[in-house]
Design an enzyme around this catalytic site. Structure first.
Site, PDB file in Angstrom:
ATOM      1  N   ASP A   1       0.813  -1.212   0.000  1.00 45.44           N
ATOM      2  CA  ASP A   1       0.000   0.000   0.000  1.00 45.44           C
ATOM      3  C   ASP A   1       0.850   1.268   0.000  1.00 45.44           C
ATOM      4  OD1 ASP A   1       1.002  -0.319   2.563  1.00 45.44           O
ATOM      5  OD2 ASP A   1      -0.933  -0.569   3.527  1.00 45.44           O
TER       6      ASP A   1
ATOM      7  N   ASN B   1      -6.936  -2.427  14.625  1.00 47.31           N
ATOM      8  CA  ASN B   1      -8.349  -2.683  14.279  1.00 47.31           C
ATOM      9  C   ASN B   1      -8.496  -3.890  13.348  1.00 47.31           C
ATOM     10  OD1 ASN B   1      -7.375  -1.747  11.854  1.00 47.31           O
ATOM     11  ND2 ASN B   1      -8.690   0.055  11.733  1.00 47.31           N
TER      12      ASN B   1
ATOM     13  N   HIS C   1      -6.830  -4.396  10.503  1.00 49.21           N
ATOM     14  CA  HIS C   1      -6.608  -4.184   9.073  1.00 49.21           C
ATOM     15  C   HIS C   1      -5.356  -4.915   8.593  1.00 49.21           C
ATOM     16  CE1 HIS C   1      -4.157  -0.172   9.673  1.00 49.21           C
ATOM     17  NE2 HIS C   1      -3.372  -1.208   9.713  1.00 49.21           N
TER      18      HIS C   1
ATOM     19  N   GLU D   1      -9.418  -1.647   5.739  1.00 53.36           N
ATOM     20  CA  GLU D   1      -9.954  -1.300   7.050  1.00 53.36           C
ATOM     21  C   GLU D   1     -11.281  -2.026   7.294  1.00 53.36           C
ATOM     22  OE1 GLU D   1      -7.986   0.348   8.898  1.00 53.36           O
ATOM     23  OE2 GLU D   1      -7.641   2.415   8.260  1.00 53.36           O
TER      24      GLU D   1
END
Ligand code: PGA
Length: 242
Positions: free
Chosen positions: A69, A138, A140, A145
């Protein structure tokens, strides 16, 4: 085909364990395709790979790398870009050919087009022999996400508040953290032959537990790794809630 777990005593052992697996792959296949990740977690792994290169144990001269990413928009020479991170933490210190290192183009005028081109690059370089991953607090992976639905291929995404807060430590202020990113999708990640996911510290405990629970939930994107036949979690005890 559940996720294998290698529990290490600390960050250093986690890093050495991951680097040893990557190094073995490169020794077996000098023209390997390595899927790489940014963040604090893999830095020690890269440090260990650099050490092996400097010791003459390993060459990356025929290796190709594909990163997960990149922030959007961001210039490659911004010291917060993931391109900069990879140059600084690995590429500049080993004999990799930079022309064979790929990171999504955070500088592209058209981000959707940049994502399509990145999928073409992934198809052209072929299946990654191994994909390194960190895991967000979280859950991800890459910048996939938690959301109602997850994307299969490389796409433009908004960052959640939790991720912006977690990444603010690298920027002068939270307001400077880009709010968008280009990221491989869950499908792009799952195409790798082998996946190594690294996690250390208690902040990752909940995300790791949700992944290891074994089901699939878009509330924890890492849970989709349960679909892959060859995933190894390399972690410390704190990430396992000990
Ligand atoms: P970290 O990030 O390695 O900096 O904890 C992990 C991630 O967000 O994937």
């Amino acid at each position: 085909m559940s996720i294998q777990v290698i529990k290490c005593k600390d960050y250093e052992e986690m890093s050495r364990t991951a680097a040893a697996i990557v190094a073995e792959i490169v020794k077996q296949r000098p023209d390997a395709v390595l899927g790489l990740a940014t963040g604090s977690t893999p830095v020690g792994t890269y440090r260990e790979l650099i050490r092996m290169y400097e010791a003459g144990e390993l060459s990356f001269s025929r290796v190709t790398t594909v990163n997960l990413d990149e922030y959007y928009p961001i210039s490659p020479d911004n010291d917060q870009s993931y391109r900069y991170f990879m140059n600084h933490n690995l590429f500049d210190h080993v004999d990799l050919d930079k022309a064979h290192t790929y990171v999504p183009d955070g500088n592209a005028a058209d981000p959707e087009e940049a994502c399509r081109r990145y999928e073409e690059t992934l198809a052209a370089v072929g299946q990654a022999d191994v994909q390194l991953l960190g895991i967000g607090q979280n859950g991800h992976i890459g910048f996939n996400e938690p959301a109602d639905s997850l994307a299969v291929e490389t796409h433009v995404t908004g960052l959640t508040e939790s991720t912006i807060r977690a990444n603010a430590r690298f920027f002068a202020s939270e307001a400077e953290v880009p709010t968008r990113a280009l990221t491989m999708g869950i499908g792009s990640i799952l195409r790798a032959k082998k996946i190594l996911i690294l996690a250390n510290g208690a902040a990752k405990r909940e995300a790791v537990a949700a992944m290891l629970a074994g089901g699939l939930t878009t509330a924890c994107p890492a849970s989709f790794l349960n679909l892959h036949p060859d995933v190894t979690l390399i972690c410390d005890g704190a990430a396992l809630g000990e």
